[in-house]
Design a protein around this motif. Sequence first.
Motif, PDB file in Angstrom:
ATOM      1  N   LEU A   1       0.864  -1.176   0.000  1.00 30.47           N
ATOM      2  CA  LEU A   1       0.000   0.000   0.000  1.00 30.47           C
ATOM      3  C   LEU A   1       0.899   1.225   0.000  1.00 30.47           C
ATOM      4  N   LEU A   2       0.738   2.059  -1.008  1.00 27.28           N
ATOM      5  CA  LEU A   2       1.439   3.330  -1.083  1.00 27.28           C
ATOM      6  C   LEU A   2       0.455   4.414  -0.675  1.00 27.28           C
ATOM      7  N   ARG A   3       0.802   5.168   0.348  1.00 25.62           N
ATOM      8  CA  ARG A   3      -0.131   6.132   0.936  1.00 25.62           C
ATOM      9  C   ARG A   3       0.627   7.381   1.374  1.00 25.62           C
ATOM     10  N   PRO A   4      -0.106   8.472   1.680  1.00 27.19           N
ATOM     11  CA  PRO A   4       0.575   9.666   2.181  1.00 27.19           C
ATOM     12  C   PRO A   4       1.305   9.373   3.486  1.00 27.19           C
ATOM     13  N   LEU A   5       2.402  10.074   3.691  1.00 26.46           N
ATOM     14  CA  LEU A   5       3.140   9.945   4.940  1.00 26.46           C
ATOM     15  C   LEU A   5       2.304  10.435   6.109  1.00 26.46           C
ATOM     16  N   ALA A   6       2.496   9.799   7.267  1.00 32.10           N
ATOM     17  CA  ALA A   6       1.863  10.235   8.508  1.00 32.10           C
ATOM     18  C   ALA A   6       2.960  10.499   9.537  1.00 32.10           C
ATOM     19  N   GLU A   7       2.669  11.360  10.494  1.00 33.00           N
ATOM     20  CA  GLU A   7       3.668  11.657  11.518  1.00 33.00           C
ATOM     21  C   GLU A   7       4.061  10.404  12.303  1.00 33.00           C
ATOM     22  N   ASP A   8       3.150   9.442  12.393  1.00 34.37           N
ATOM     23  CA  ASP A   8       3.467   8.185  13.075  1.00 34.37           C
ATOM     24  C   ASP A   8       4.548   7.388  12.358  1.00 34.37           C
ATOM     25  N   ASP A   9       4.810   7.728  11.096  1.00 35.71           N
ATOM     26  CA  ASP A   9       5.855   7.034  10.338  1.00 35.71           C
ATOM     27  C   ASP A   9       7.253   7.504  10.724  1.00 35.71           C
ATOM     28  N   ALA A  10       7.343   8.592  11.492  1.00 38.79           N
ATOM     29  CA  ALA A  10       8.640   9.230  11.734  1.00 38.79           C
ATOM     30  C   ALA A  10       9.702   8.277  12.296  1.00 38.79           C
ATOM     31  N   PRO A  11       9.412   7.477  13.339  1.00 43.13           N
ATOM     32  CA  PRO A  11      10.457   6.585  13.858  1.00 43.13           C
ATOM     33  C   PRO A  11      10.948   5.580  12.822  1.00 43.13           C
ATOM     34  N   GLY A  12      10.023   4.946  12.117  1.00 44.05           N
ATOM     35  CA  GLY A  12      10.403   3.972  11.108  1.00 44.05           C
ATOM     36  C   GLY A  12      11.147   4.613   9.950  1.00 44.05           C
ATOM     37  N   LEU A  13      10.744   5.827   9.588  1.00 40.76           N
ATOM     38  CA  LEU A  13      11.392   6.528   8.488  1.00 40.76           C
ATOM     39  C   LEU A  13      12.826   6.904   8.861  1.00 40.76           C
ATOM     40  N   ALA A  14      13.012   7.391  10.079  1.00 38.36           N
ATOM     41  CA  ALA A  14      14.356   7.752  10.525  1.00 38.36           C
ATOM     42  C   ALA A  14      15.271   6.534  10.574  1.00 38.36           C
ATOM     43  N   THR A  15      14.738   5.410  11.033  1.00 35.49           N
ATOM     44  CA  THR A  15      15.529   4.171  11.066  1.00 35.49           C
ATOM     45  C   THR A  15      15.898   3.730   9.657  1.00 35.49           C
ATOM     46  N   MET A  16      14.954   3.807   8.739  1.00 32.18           N
ATOM     47  CA  MET A  16      15.185   3.383   7.362  1.00 32.18           C
ATOM     48  C   MET A  16      16.262   4.228   6.692  1.00 32.18           C
ATOM     49  N   MET A  17      16.294   5.521   7.007  1.00 34.11           N
ATOM     50  CA  MET A  17      17.241   6.421   6.354  1.00 34.11           C
ATOM     51  C   MET A  17      18.628   6.398   6.990  1.00 34.11           C
ATOM     52  N   ALA A  18      18.774   5.766   8.151  1.00 33.66           N
ATOM     53  CA  ALA A  18      20.078   5.678   8.816  1.00 33.66           C
ATOM     54  C   ALA A  18      20.857   4.506   8.233  1.00 33.66           C
ATOM     55  N   ASP A  19      21.180   4.595   6.975  1.00 32.61           N
ATOM     56  CA  ASP A  19      21.776   3.495   6.230  1.00 32.61           C
ATOM     57  C   ASP A  19      22.827   4.062   5.291  1.00 32.61           C
ATOM     58  N   ASP A  20      23.945   3.386   5.157  1.00 26.29           N
ATOM     59  CA  ASP A  20      25.042   3.883   4.332  1.00 26.29           C
ATOM     60  C   ASP A  20      24.644   4.052   2.871  1.00 26.29           C
ATOM     61  N   LEU A  21      23.818   3.150   2.357  1.00 31.45           N
ATOM     62  CA  LEU A  21      23.429   3.241   0.951  1.00 31.45           C
ATOM     63  C   LEU A  21      22.498   4.419   0.706  1.00 31.45           C
ATOM     64  N   VAL A  22      21.620   4.707   1.668  1.00 30.80           N
ATOM     65  CA  VAL A  22      20.751   5.880   1.543  1.00 30.80           C
ATOM     66  C   VAL A  22      21.595   7.148   1.550  1.00 30.80           C
ATOM     67  N   LEU A  23      22.568   7.200   2.456  1.00 33.08           N
ATOM     68  CA  LEU A  23      23.477   8.342   2.498  1.00 33.08           C
ATOM     69  C   LEU A  23      24.206   8.496   1.173  1.00 33.08           C
ATOM     70  N   ALA A  24      24.703   7.379   0.644  1.00 35.66           N
ATOM     71  CA  ALA A  24      25.538   7.441  -0.553  1.00 35.66           C
ATOM     72  C   ALA A  24      24.779   7.900  -1.791  1.00 35.66           C
ATOM     73  N   TRP A  25      23.588   7.341  -2.018  1.00 39.66           N
ATOM     74  CA  TRP A  25      22.955   7.506  -3.323  1.00 39.66           C
ATOM     75  C   TRP A  25      21.866   8.554  -3.377  1.00 39.66           C
ATOM     76  N   THR A  26      21.399   9.075  -2.254  1.00 39.03           N
ATOM     77  CA  THR A  26      20.298  10.046  -2.270  1.00 39.03           C
ATOM     78  C   THR A  26      20.796  11.429  -1.871  1.00 39.03           C
ATOM     79  N   ASP A  27      19.914  12.409  -2.032  1.00 42.55           N
ATOM     80  CA  ASP A  27      20.219  13.759  -1.571  1.00 42.55           C
ATOM     81  C   ASP A  27      19.415  14.105  -0.318  1.00 42.55           C
ATOM     82  N   LEU A  28      18.951  13.080   0.395  1.00 44.27           N
ATOM     83  CA  LEU A  28      18.190  13.298   1.615  1.00 44.27           C
ATOM     84  C   LEU A  28      19.093  13.851   2.713  1.00 44.27           C
TER      85      LEU A  28
END
Length: 211
Positions: free
Chosen positions: A16-43
């Motif tokens: 399911l692809l849906r709008p982001l919710a504030e409740d997603d914040a912990p999971g989103l922060a964990t997902m982005m704390a990754d070397d590959l995300v750092l390397a390949w994105t501009d986040l």
Amino acid sequence: MAASFPETAISTERLLLRPLAEDDAPGLATMMADDLVLAWTDLPHPFTEGYAAELARTRAPAHRAAGRGIVLAVTEHLTQRLVGLVELRNTDWRLRSTEISYVTATWARGEGYAPEAVLGVAQWLFEDRGFLRLEMRTAAGNTAAQQVAQKVGGISEGVLRSAWIVRGESGEVVEESRSDLILWSLLPEDLESPELHRDGWHGDHRYVLRD
């Protein structure tokens, strides 16, 4: 008033692809704390829970309302767990063209979630929104993103030389270097590719739109 995408949810076989919710914040922060995300994105780095909450609360809605694109959380139907993030950006409403970027959580890689999410968005764009072109830009060294582009039927159109910045950490310092980008495109007729039907990416499991 600028054209913009509607608030929507897109359902595929497993996702399911849906709008982001504030409740997603912990999971989103964990997902982005990754070397590959750092390397390949501009986040942003570090990608904090505070920034994730702000993205859901103000940045993503403003991005959509201004007509630039849309940001969607990608979740599993069965567990409702956050498995990724998809963003449409650089949208050209006259050309009916937009660019897609995607991030997959470390634990969910290798399961085919990224191609499934990208195809769901592509079907929605072409069949529901009347778009005629979807672009993907992958850093030259990002083979995983290139495989996603190939699996969904994307056509490589060439190389944008020195068009991106890749990042890596050296101790507490983030080091940057320039990279080429590979430009891929997907058109409505590309979704009728026999390879996609054979591999099971397209056909029986169409997206379901929920505006």
